[in-house]
Design a protein around this motif. Structure first.
Motif, PDB file in Angstrom:
ATOM      1  N   ASP A   1       0.662  -1.136  -0.073  1.00 61.62           N
ATOM      2  CA  ASP A   1       0.066   0.078  -0.094  1.00 61.62           C
ATOM      3  C   ASP A   1       0.973   1.246   0.309  1.00 61.62           C
ATOM      4  O   ASP A   1       2.011   1.117   0.090  1.00 61.62           O
ATOM      5  CB  ASP A   1      -0.913  -0.072   1.178  1.00 61.62           C
ATOM      6  N   VAL A   2       0.291   2.509  -0.116  1.00 60.57           N
ATOM      7  CA  VAL A   2       1.251   3.660  -0.466  1.00 60.57           C
ATOM      8  C   VAL A   2       2.053   3.812   1.123  1.00 60.57           C
ATOM      9  O   VAL A   2       3.161   4.205   0.962  1.00 60.57           O
ATOM     10  CB  VAL A   2       0.252   4.841  -0.770  1.00 60.57           C
ATOM     11  N   ASP A   3       1.546   3.703   2.258  1.00 67.25           N
ATOM     12  CA  ASP A   3       2.172   3.932   3.390  1.00 67.25           C
ATOM     13  C   ASP A   3       3.273   2.856   3.404  1.00 67.25           C
ATOM     14  O   ASP A   3       4.481   3.415   3.766  1.00 67.25           O
ATOM     15  CB  ASP A   3       1.359   3.645   4.668  1.00 67.25           C
ATOM     16  N   GLN A   4       3.188   1.618   2.973  1.00 71.45           N
ATOM     17  CA  GLN A   4       4.236   0.686   3.040  1.00 71.45           C
ATOM     18  C   GLN A   4       5.446   1.126   1.966  1.00 71.45           C
ATOM     19  O   GLN A   4       6.761   1.188   2.005  1.00 71.45           O
ATOM     20  CB  GLN A   4       3.700  -0.645   2.476  1.00 71.45           C
ATOM     21  N   VAL A   5       5.022   1.635   0.582  1.00 73.54           N
ATOM     22  CA  VAL A   5       6.077   2.196  -0.311  1.00 73.54           C
ATOM     23  C   VAL A   5       6.709   3.302   0.364  1.00 73.54           C
ATOM     24  O   VAL A   5       8.132   3.065   0.113  1.00 73.54           O
ATOM     25  CB  VAL A   5       5.322   2.630  -1.397  1.00 73.54           C
ATOM     26  N   ASN A   6       6.148   4.131   1.000  1.00 73.42           N
ATOM     27  CA  ASN A   6       6.902   5.286   1.496  1.00 73.42           C
ATOM     28  C   ASN A   6       7.930   4.818   2.478  1.00 73.42           C
ATOM     29  O   ASN A   6       8.885   5.556   2.723  1.00 73.42           O
ATOM     30  CB  ASN A   6       5.838   6.307   2.078  1.00 73.42           C
ATOM     31  N   ARG A   7       7.485   3.877   3.389  1.00 73.50           N
ATOM     32  CA  ARG A   7       8.402   3.487   4.411  1.00 73.50           C
ATOM     33  C   ARG A   7       9.619   2.823   3.722  1.00 73.50           C
ATOM     34  O   ARG A   7      10.698   3.003   4.252  1.00 73.50           O
ATOM     35  CB  ARG A   7       7.868   2.482   5.301  1.00 73.50           C
ATOM     36  N   PHE A   8       9.219   2.060   2.753  1.00 74.03           N
ATOM     37  CA  PHE A   8      10.172   1.350   2.006  1.00 74.03           C
ATOM     38  C   PHE A   8      11.222   2.307   1.361  1.00 74.03           C
ATOM     39  O   PHE A   8      12.357   1.991   1.384  1.00 74.03           O
ATOM     40  CB  PHE A   8       9.731   0.422   0.802  1.00 74.03           C
ATOM     41  N   LEU A   9      10.701   3.404   0.690  1.00 75.67           N
ATOM     42  CA  LEU A   9      11.792   4.308   0.043  1.00 75.67           C
ATOM     43  C   LEU A   9      12.028   5.564   0.892  1.00 75.67           C
ATOM     44  O   LEU A   9      12.986   6.472   0.460  1.00 75.67           O
ATOM     45  CB  LEU A   9      10.764   4.913  -1.129  1.00 75.67           C
ATOM     46  N   SER A  10      12.013   5.435   2.229  1.00 73.96           N
ATOM     47  CA  SER A  10      12.478   6.609   3.137  1.00 73.96           C
ATOM     48  C   SER A  10      13.729   6.196   3.697  1.00 73.96           C
ATOM     49  O   SER A  10      14.127   6.863   4.778  1.00 73.96           O
ATOM     50  CB  SER A  10      11.272   6.771   4.056  1.00 73.96           C
ATOM     51  N   THR A  11      14.429   5.169   3.619  1.00 73.26           N
ATOM     52  CA  THR A  11      15.652   4.836   4.223  1.00 73.26           C
ATOM     53  C   THR A  11      16.458   5.741   3.823  1.00 73.26           C
ATOM     54  O   THR A  11      17.168   6.234   2.660  1.00 73.26           O
ATOM     55  CB  THR A  11      16.065   3.508   3.648  1.00 73.26           C
ATOM     56  N   GLY A  12      17.148   6.400   4.872  1.00 69.53           N
ATOM     57  CA  GLY A  12      18.326   7.592   4.807  1.00 69.53           C
ATOM     58  C   GLY A  12      19.557   6.987   5.004  1.00 69.53           C
ATOM     59  O   GLY A  12      20.087   6.411   5.878  1.00 69.53           O
ATOM     60  N   ASP A  13      20.555   7.313   3.741  1.00 73.72           N
ATOM     61  CA  ASP A  13      21.930   6.855   3.985  1.00 73.72           C
ATOM     62  C   ASP A  13      22.428   7.589   2.869  1.00 73.72           C
ATOM     63  O   ASP A  13      21.902   7.819   1.580  1.00 73.72           O
ATOM     64  CB  ASP A  13      21.878   5.179   3.819  1.00 73.72           C
ATOM     65  N   ASP A  14      23.871   7.823   3.066  1.00 70.72           N
ATOM     66  CA  ASP A  14      24.765   8.514   1.941  1.00 70.72           C
ATOM     67  C   ASP A  14      25.700   7.581   1.145  1.00 70.72           C
ATOM     68  O   ASP A  14      26.232   8.064   0.603  1.00 70.72           O
ATOM     69  CB  ASP A  14      25.386   9.771   2.712  1.00 70.72           C
ATOM     70  N   ASP A  15      25.465   6.240   1.638  1.00 74.65           N
ATOM     71  CA  ASP A  15      26.333   5.322   1.121  1.00 74.65           C
ATOM     72  C   ASP A  15      25.941   5.203  -0.474  1.00 74.65           C
ATOM     73  O   ASP A  15      24.775   5.109  -0.940  1.00 74.65           O
ATOM     74  CB  ASP A  15      26.342   3.977   1.666  1.00 74.65           C
ATOM     75  N   ALA A  16      26.898   4.960  -1.144  1.00 75.87           N
ATOM     76  CA  ALA A  16      26.532   5.150  -2.626  1.00 75.87           C
ATOM     77  C   ALA A  16      25.835   4.063  -3.112  1.00 75.87           C
ATOM     78  O   ALA A  16      24.807   4.125  -4.007  1.00 75.87           O
ATOM     79  CB  ALA A  16      28.164   5.123  -3.462  1.00 75.87           C
ATOM     80  N   LEU A  17      25.983   2.702  -2.500  1.00 82.83           N
ATOM     81  CA  LEU A  17      25.354   1.649  -2.975  1.00 82.83           C
ATOM     82  C   LEU A  17      23.662   1.729  -2.536  1.00 82.83           C
ATOM     83  O   LEU A  17      22.895   1.561  -3.265  1.00 82.83           O
ATOM     84  CB  LEU A  17      25.799   0.580  -2.650  1.00 82.83           C
TER      85      LEU A  17
END
Length: 305
Positions: free
Chosen positions: A112-128
């Motif tokens: 669902d939309v909330d799950q997509v947002n949670r999945f795509l909200s990982t914060g990290d500056d690592d290139a990979l």
């Protein structure tokens, strides 16, 4: 394999330009048919009649193959006999009137939309990680297949117009919009991507491995699964789940089945219609939770107590 089957596969590869994955499936299905024929001392495909094809289908069904798998095998069989008719004068196609047994239709798994947002909200500056987020954003933004994502080159992405051109099944190309969030994620990745990275054909893949080579389908699957676990998802996320989610959310918001068909690159609108069942499931759930008469069992339980 027989010389005729090998000739047919060469035709599919060189003339029809089918993908290696599709060719592999055709080869597997034709080997199955030939083995079945050998067990019955049938050496010439021209000797097969409709009853023989039905017997082969029954054999596949008894082995436990699902209806969809048997349908694919039949498609390969029909295509072979069509080819033999055009190029070798076979008078009729014995597989033409044979149908595979139906199997229960499985609805695609989506987020669902909330799950997509949670999945795509990982914060990290690592290139990979930034690369993984860019791939995930693009899969969800544009509904790409995994093979289309992996095959995409930098020159396929029009940064100024916000469009990407991909090559799908049957070597058909289509141009898709790239959403603003996906575009931002891609830009962050391109800053870190090795500028000289190219594959053996001299093209410049949009997404590369840590060694600067075109990323593989297997790596994308593994990296998205890892991304989901880092984000605390309660299920593994795979590339096609993001494509399914894209289709479901687009159809739920727009109701335009034809537009979603074009975006997904489906040759047959019946393939796209499965997402209308997902939308109906959502409506049914809302009904069950909201309509007073739909909660009769709960009310009965309260009256008994």
């Amino acid at each position: 394999m027989s010389a005729t089957s090998l000739e047919f596969l060469d035709y599919l590869r060189d003339v029809r330009r089918l993908s290696p994955h599709t060719l592999s499936n055709y080869r597997r299905d034709l080997v199955s048919l030939e083995q079945w024929c050998q067990q019955r001392d049938i050496s010439d495909p021209g000797d097969l009649v409709e009853a023989d094809i039905r017997g082969w289908v029954s054999y596949l069904h008894r082995r436990g193959l699902a209806g969809n798998s048997i349908q694919r095998s039949l498609s390969a069989c029909r295509a072979l006999f069509d080819y033999l008719g055009r190029h070798h004068g076979l008078p009729s196609n014995p597989a033409r009137g044979v149908r595979a047994p139906r199997s229960p239709r499985k609805l695609p798994r989506t987020l669902d939309v909330d799950q997509v947002n949670r999945f795509l909200s990982t914060g990290d500056d690592d290139a990979l990680v930034l690369r993984d987020l860019a791939m995930a954003e693009l899969l969800y933004s544009s509904g790409l297949r995994l093979s289309e994502l992996v095959a995409a080159n930098i020159e396929d992405y029009d940064r100024s117009a916000g469009l990407i051109t991909v090559t799908g099944k049957g070597s058909k190309t289509r141009t898709l919009p790239v959403g603003s969030m996906a575009a931002q994620a891609i830009e962050r990745w391109l800053v870190l991507r090795a500028p000289a990275a190219e594959d053996s054909a001299g093209t410049h893949p949009l997404f590369t491995s840590s060694r600067g080579r075109r990323i593989s389908q297997r790596s994308v699957q593994q990296r998205l699964r890892l991304l989901g676990r880092r984000g605390g998802m309660d299920r593994d996320v795979h590339p096609h789940m993001l494509r399914h989610s894209f289709a479901s959310h687009m159809l739920e918001s727009s109701g335009d089945l034809r537009a979603v068909q074009e975006l997904l690159g489906h040759a047959n609108i019946a393939t796209t219609q499965i997402y209308t069942h997902l939308d109906f499931q959502h409506l049914a759930k809302v009904y069950d939770n909201a309509h007073p008469r739909a909660r009769r069992s709960a009310r009965s339980d309260e009256e008994e107590t």
